[in-house]
Design a protein around this motif. Structure first.
Motif, PDB file in Angstrom:
ATOM      1  N   GLU A 127      -9.453  -4.266  -2.092  1.00 56.54           N
ATOM      2  CA  GLU A 127      -9.815  -2.891  -1.857  1.00 56.54           C
ATOM      3  C   GLU A 127      -8.520  -2.142  -2.078  1.00 56.54           C
ATOM      4  N   GLU A 128      -8.498  -1.281  -3.078  1.00 57.85           N
ATOM      5  CA  GLU A 128      -7.209  -0.690  -3.400  1.00 57.85           C
ATOM      6  C   GLU A 128      -6.965   0.482  -2.475  1.00 57.85           C
ATOM      7  N   ARG A 129      -6.285   0.191  -1.404  1.00 59.27           N
ATOM      8  CA  ARG A 129      -6.135   1.206  -0.373  1.00 59.27           C
ATOM      9  C   ARG A 129      -4.666   1.597  -0.204  1.00 59.27           C
ATOM     10  N   GLN A 130      -4.470   2.778   0.357  1.00 56.83           N
ATOM     11  CA  GLN A 130      -3.115   3.301   0.505  1.00 56.83           C
ATOM     12  C   GLN A 130      -2.458   2.817   1.776  1.00 56.83           C
ATOM     13  N   ILE A 131      -3.232   2.803   2.854  1.00 58.51           N
ATOM     14  CA  ILE A 131      -2.662   2.275   4.086  1.00 58.51           C
ATOM     15  C   ILE A 131      -3.539   1.149   4.600  1.00 58.51           C
ATOM     16  N   THR A 132      -2.928   0.232   5.266  1.00 60.81           N
ATOM     17  CA  THR A 132      -3.633  -0.923   5.772  1.00 60.81           C
ATOM     18  C   THR A 132      -3.511  -0.912   7.288  1.00 60.81           C
ATOM     19  N   THR A 133      -4.626  -1.148   7.956  1.00 59.64           N
ATOM     20  CA  THR A 133      -4.551  -1.172   9.416  1.00 59.64           C
ATOM     21  C   THR A 133      -4.116  -2.551   9.883  1.00 59.64           C
ATOM     22  N   LYS A 134      -3.752  -2.611  11.135  1.00 60.78           N
ATOM     23  CA  LYS A 134      -3.327  -3.870  11.718  1.00 60.78           C
ATOM     24  C   LYS A 134      -4.440  -4.911  11.607  1.00 60.78           C
ATOM     25  N   GLU A 135      -5.660  -4.436  11.874  1.00 64.30           N
ATOM     26  CA  GLU A 135      -6.821  -5.319  11.833  1.00 64.30           C
ATOM     27  C   GLU A 135      -7.021  -5.903  10.433  1.00 64.30           C
ATOM     28  N   GLN A 136      -6.898  -5.028   9.419  1.00 63.79           N
ATOM     29  CA  GLN A 136      -7.074  -5.484   8.039  1.00 63.79           C
ATOM     30  C   GLN A 136      -6.056  -6.560   7.690  1.00 63.79           C
ATOM     31  N   MET A 137      -4.817  -6.322   8.078  1.00 62.36           N
ATOM     32  CA  MET A 137      -3.779  -7.313   7.799  1.00 62.36           C
ATOM     33  C   MET A 137      -4.090  -8.626   8.484  1.00 62.36           C
ATOM     34  N   TYR A 138      -4.546  -8.519   9.703  1.00 65.93           N
ATOM     35  CA  TYR A 138      -4.830  -9.706  10.480  1.00 65.93           C
ATOM     36  C   TYR A 138      -5.957 -10.511   9.831  1.00 65.93           C
ATOM     37  N   HIS A 139      -6.993  -9.819   9.395  1.00 71.28           N
ATOM     38  CA  HIS A 139      -8.102 -10.513   8.737  1.00 71.28           C
ATOM     39  C   HIS A 139      -7.668 -11.186   7.444  1.00 71.28           C
ATOM     40  N   GLU A 140      -6.820 -10.507   6.701  1.00 65.72           N
ATOM     41  CA  GLU A 140      -6.327 -11.131   5.474  1.00 65.72           C
ATOM     42  C   GLU A 140      -5.569 -12.417   5.781  1.00 65.72           C
ATOM     43  N   MET A 141      -4.809 -12.373   6.870  1.00 68.51           N
ATOM     44  CA  MET A 141      -4.045 -13.570   7.227  1.00 68.51           C
ATOM     45  C   MET A 141      -4.968 -14.709   7.630  1.00 68.51           C
ATOM     46  N   ILE A 142      -6.036 -14.385   8.331  1.00 67.06           N
ATOM     47  CA  ILE A 142      -6.996 -15.440   8.708  1.00 67.06           C
ATOM     48  C   ILE A 142      -7.569 -16.081   7.456  1.00 67.06           C
ATOM     49  N   ALA A 143      -7.945 -15.232   6.483  1.00 66.62           N
ATOM     50  CA  ALA A 143      -8.540 -15.765   5.256  1.00 66.62           C
ATOM     51  C   ALA A 143      -7.537 -16.628   4.503  1.00 66.62           C
ATOM     52  N   THR A 144      -6.266 -16.207   4.526  1.00 68.86           N
ATOM     53  CA  THR A 144      -5.250 -16.992   3.824  1.00 68.86           C
ATOM     54  C   THR A 144      -5.056 -18.347   4.483  1.00 68.86           C
ATOM     55  N   LEU A 145      -5.178 -18.364   5.807  1.00 67.81           N
ATOM     56  CA  LEU A 145      -5.017 -19.633   6.515  1.00 67.81           C
ATOM     57  C   LEU A 145      -6.294 -20.464   6.485  1.00 67.81           C
ATOM     58  N   GLY A 146      -7.390 -19.870   5.984  1.00 67.08           N
ATOM     59  CA  GLY A 146      -8.686 -20.551   5.953  1.00 67.08           C
ATOM     60  C   GLY A 146      -8.655 -21.875   5.203  1.00 67.08           C
ATOM     61  N   GLY A 147      -7.802 -21.966   4.204  1.00 67.49           N
ATOM     62  CA  GLY A 147      -7.728 -23.198   3.424  1.00 67.49           C
ATOM     63  C   GLY A 147      -7.254 -24.362   4.275  1.00 67.49           C
ATOM     64  N   ARG A 148      -6.114 -24.149   4.913  1.00 64.04           N
ATOM     65  CA  ARG A 148      -5.576 -25.216   5.752  1.00 64.04           C
ATOM     66  C   ARG A 148      -6.514 -25.509   6.931  1.00 64.04           C
ATOM     67  N   ALA A 149      -7.100 -24.452   7.498  1.00 63.28           N
ATOM     68  CA  ALA A 149      -8.004 -24.639   8.636  1.00 63.28           C
ATOM     69  C   ALA A 149      -9.193 -25.508   8.237  1.00 63.28           C
ATOM     70  N   ALA A 150      -9.709 -25.310   7.013  1.00 62.34           N
ATOM     71  CA  ALA A 150     -10.848 -26.108   6.561  1.00 62.34           C
ATOM     72  C   ALA A 150     -10.467 -27.579   6.466  1.00 62.34           C
ATOM     73  N   MET A 158       4.786  -7.316   9.286  1.00 61.34           N
ATOM     74  CA  MET A 158       4.061  -6.627  10.362  1.00 61.34           C
ATOM     75  C   MET A 158       4.980  -6.318  11.521  1.00 61.34           C
ATOM     76  N   VAL A 159       5.804  -7.314  11.873  1.00 56.00           N
ATOM     77  CA  VAL A 159       6.646  -7.179  13.053  1.00 56.00           C
ATOM     78  C   VAL A 159       7.864  -6.305  12.783  1.00 56.00           C
ATOM     79  N   THR A 160       8.565  -6.590  11.658  1.00 61.21           N
ATOM     80  CA  THR A 160       9.860  -5.924  11.473  1.00 61.21           C
ATOM     81  C   THR A 160       9.797  -4.650  10.646  1.00 61.21           C
ATOM     82  N   TYR A 161       8.778  -4.510   9.791  1.00 62.31           N
ATOM     83  CA  TYR A 161       8.756  -3.326   8.932  1.00 62.31           C
ATOM     84  C   TYR A 161       7.746  -2.276   9.392  1.00 62.31           C
ATOM     85  N   TYR A 162       6.530  -2.748   9.681  1.00 60.44           N
ATOM     86  CA  TYR A 162       5.465  -1.773   9.890  1.00 60.44           C
ATOM     87  C   TYR A 162       5.291  -1.377  11.354  1.00 60.44           C
TER      88      TYR A 162
END
Ligand code: ADP
Ligand code: ZN
Length: 681
Positions: free
Chosen positions: A506-529, A555-559
């Motif tokens: 989704e080509e968006r200008q700002i990303t919410t904390k929730e969106q970032m968090y969900h993306e991280m879950i999906a990225t970790l989905g491979g190892r979790a499976a 997330m922690v140091t920049y945003y």
């Protein structure tokens, strides 16, 4: 001499530099001959002189002793403490050289030469052999200058040095296309000149797709040059420099070239690195020369590509040293830009993809005071770029530019040009008459992921792991509201990766904390499976982990998205601080950051595990389909898990994306798995 390549003089018979060229060449030619003759003469003299000096017979020690004992010697001259020259007396001459002409009883020239070994031993020898003799002969020391060999000993190396130097200079000059290929032109600018009578500019605005805003601004530059009165009449000042800033391959060079085509003014084109040479002062002299040439041709445009090669902030890399040459080149450029009047009709265009590292002095008013941002194309831009590059291609009816534009988020103009070319090559390889949709899709895949490796041997066991890993990504991202929906997953090995998943960002200008968090879950989905299904994890998640770690750190140091650290950002947009050596926070904060980063990742991982445990059945179905078919699409997911409940089905999302597509968020959403080295030997 292959020196004509980039010499702008060639397109310009009336160039003022031109008439000097031949006489200069001729004079150098004569000079070379002079050197050669001098050299030969000196060598000849040397031999001649040598011959003069040594005509007499060499004798050995025994003969010398003999001569001394029989009292045949009149005098011994020791020359430069090296050679002893022996003159015979009348008796000796009569015995050895009866025909010799004598003056006062001896010959003018010595009769024998004896090369002495050591001075002491020689003196001892002469003394001893004459023991008991009444009038012994004594040794007289003589200093004789051999001026010839003295001169030669420094002339020859000097000459050799000069010749060597000239050869180097010459080969360097011609190798780099430096003017007339001689050292005299090393300080001349290497700009290539395009003007109306040169045929190599055939790019116009028609060839530049998208970039509407940039075109409007650059069109203004063209207009300044065409009708300067329009602006100066009102007292306005024409800008001196325009900086094109943007990622590589977005068409900055193309845009600058098209200005030449449109404006019909002479156009000097060169790259920042053309100024750089191993000799100190050359860069600055080239800048001077460039501006002199340009002023003579005003109104005109100077285009400097990759200006960061010289325009980098001064005095920043204190460790490397040796930047003085670049700095003086930059200083000269600044001086020149200040030097010419605002209305002299020379406009400098420069391109860079790193505006952040440029020296601030370059960007201040009166120099490059205009900056045009050339961004990655949005979906509309991509479609237009496809159109431009498909002009010359034979296309099948099923090729849909809009569809292709949707498939290529984050692609630059150069990438798209590459896709078109790749597609044509693929179609040709398969012996097709026309290029069809599939060729384009294959080309896109190939450009993202590299070439398919059909014959890479992967055991069934490994294939299963890869399939579940990819299915894990697909499942989690499908089931999370803010994760990017999946377009396609393959487990065909490609390039360096064993499997890949394409998402529609989704080509968006700002990303919410929730969106970032969900993306991280999906990225970790491979190892979790892998964890959920096999109970063990593998090395295949390296790039996933890398991505997630970076994201959590940001997330922690920049945003400022972390509760513990709070609303702080340690990001430095000026690029002036070098954080590789010192950190802008305390050790204690560093510890907190580390703790928070791992906490975020751990939480996301547990979330992924729990989602996949809940949807274990769907995950298995998906993975099995993947093992069978190697490729699955969004539709397969929809069949297994149902439509995404929050309404953004793929179609709708595409529509939204088209509407609010924004440039700089687009990134290639490719997820690759690094190879598992030992198993791929
Ligand atoms: P940059 O100088 O920004 O790195 P270039 O201008 O050299 O990029 O672009 C490289 C190639 O990409 C161009 O020769 C052209 O074929 C293609 N290209 C890039 N942007 C565009 C565009 N907007 N329209 C058409 N072609 C483009
Ligand atoms: Zn993965």
């Amino acid at each position: 001499m292959s020196d004509n390549k980039n010499n702008m003089g060639d397109q310009q018979p009336n160039n003022p530099m031109q008439p000097n060229r031949n006489p200069k060449g001729k004079r150098r030619f004569n000079l070379m001959w002079l050197y050669a003759i001098l050299f030969i003469v000196l060598i000849g003299l040397q031999f001649f002189g040598k011959e003069n000096a040594v005509t007499q017979e060499d004798i050995d020690q025994g003969r010398l002793v003999e001569l001394l004992q029989s009292q045949e010697v009149s005098k011994i001259e020791l020359i430069n403490k090296e050679d002893a020259e022996i003159y015979l007396n009348e008796r000796g001459l009569q015995k050895n050289f009866p025909e010799a002409q004598t003056v006062n009883g001896t010959t003018v020239r010595p009769n024998y030469t004896y090369r002495i070994g050591s001075l002491d031993r020689f003196e001892e020898l002469v003394e001893k052999s004459q023991e008991g003799i009444e009038n012994p002969v004594y040794i007289s020391n003589v200093r004789r200058n051999n001026w010839m060999s003295d001169i030669l000993s420094w002339i020859v190396p000097l000459l050799l040095l000069i010749v060597f130097w000239m050869v180097i200079m010459r080969s360097m000059g011609s190798g780099l296309g430096g003017g007339a290929g001689s050292i005299f032109n090393i300080g001349k600018s290497r700009a290539q000149l395009y003007d109306k009578n040169s045929s190599n500019v055939n790019v116009t605005f028609k060839d530049v797709a998208g970039l509407e805003e940039a075109k409007v601004e650059i069109m203004e530059v063209v207009d300044f040059l065409k009708n300067p009165e329009k602006y100066t009449k009102l007292g306005g000042k024409i800008p001196k420099g325009v900086l094109l800033v943007g990622p590589p391959g977005t068409g900055k060079t193309l845009l600058a070239k098209s200005v030449a085509g449109e404006a019909n003014v002479p156009f000097f084109s060169l790259s920042g690195s053309d100024f750089v040479e191993m000799f100190v002062g050359v860069g600055a002299s080239r800048v001077r020369d460039l501006f002199n040439n340009a002023k003579a041709k005003a109104p005109c445009i100077i285009f400097i590509d990759e200006i960061d090669a010289i325009g980098r902030a001064r005095g920043k890399s204190a460790f490397t040293g040796g930047n003085d040459e670049r700095e003086s080149t930059l200083n000269q450029l600044l001086t020149e830009m200040d030097g010419f009047g605002t209305n002299s009709g020379v406009i400098v265009l420069a391109a860079t993809n790193r505006a952040d590292i440029l020296d601030k002095a370059l960007l201040r008013a009166g120099r490059f005071d205009r900056q045009i941002y050339v961004e990655l194309p949005d979906i509309v831009g991509r479609k237009e770029i496809f159109e431009v590059h498909m002009r010359g291609l034979k296309l099948a009816a099923d090729v849909d530019k809009e569809f292709l534009a949707k498939q290529t988020p984050g692609f630059s103009g150069a990438d798209i040009a590459n896709v078109c070319n790749e597609a044509a090559l693929m179609a040709a390889r398969k012996g097709k008459e026309e290029i069809d949709k599939q060729d384009f899709l294959d080309a896109v895949d190939r450009i993202i992921g590299g070439l398919e490796k059909k014959n890479k041997i992967i055991s069934l066991e490994e294939k299963k792991v890869i399939a579940f890993h990819e299915a894990g990504h697909a499942t989690t991202s499908w089931l999370l509201q803010y994760a990017h929906p999946l377009v396609k997953v393959t487990i065909v090995p490609r390039g360096n990766s064993l499997g890949a998943a394409w998402y529609l960002p989704e080509e968006r200008q700002i990303t919410t904390k929730e969106q970032m968090y969900h993306e991280m879950i999906a990225t970790l989905g491979g190892r979790a499976a892998e964890q959920v299904v096999f109970g063990q994890i593998s090395t295949g998640a390296l790039s996933d982990l890398e991505k997630v770690t970076k994201q959590a750190f940001a997330m922690v140091t920049y945003y400022g998205l972390d509760d513990e650290i709070g609303n702080l950002s340690y990001y430095d947009s000026t690029g002036q601080q070098d954080y590789s050596l010192t950190k802008p926070y305390s050790e204690k904060t560093a510890e907190t950051i580390d703790k928070q980063v791992s906490k975020i990742i751990e939480k996301a991982y547990q979330e992924a595990v729990s989602i996949l445990t809940d949807h274990r059945d769907g995950l298995s179905q998906l993975a099995n389909k993947l093992i069978e078919e190697e490729v699955i699409f969004g539709e397969d997911l929809e069949r297994i898990f149902g439509k995404r409940p929050w309404g953004n089905s793929e179609d709708e999302k595409l529509k939204n994306a088209a509407l609010k597509e924004t440039e700089n968020q687009a990134q290639k959403q490719l997820e690759t798995e690094t190879q598992n080295e030992p198993q791929n030997a």
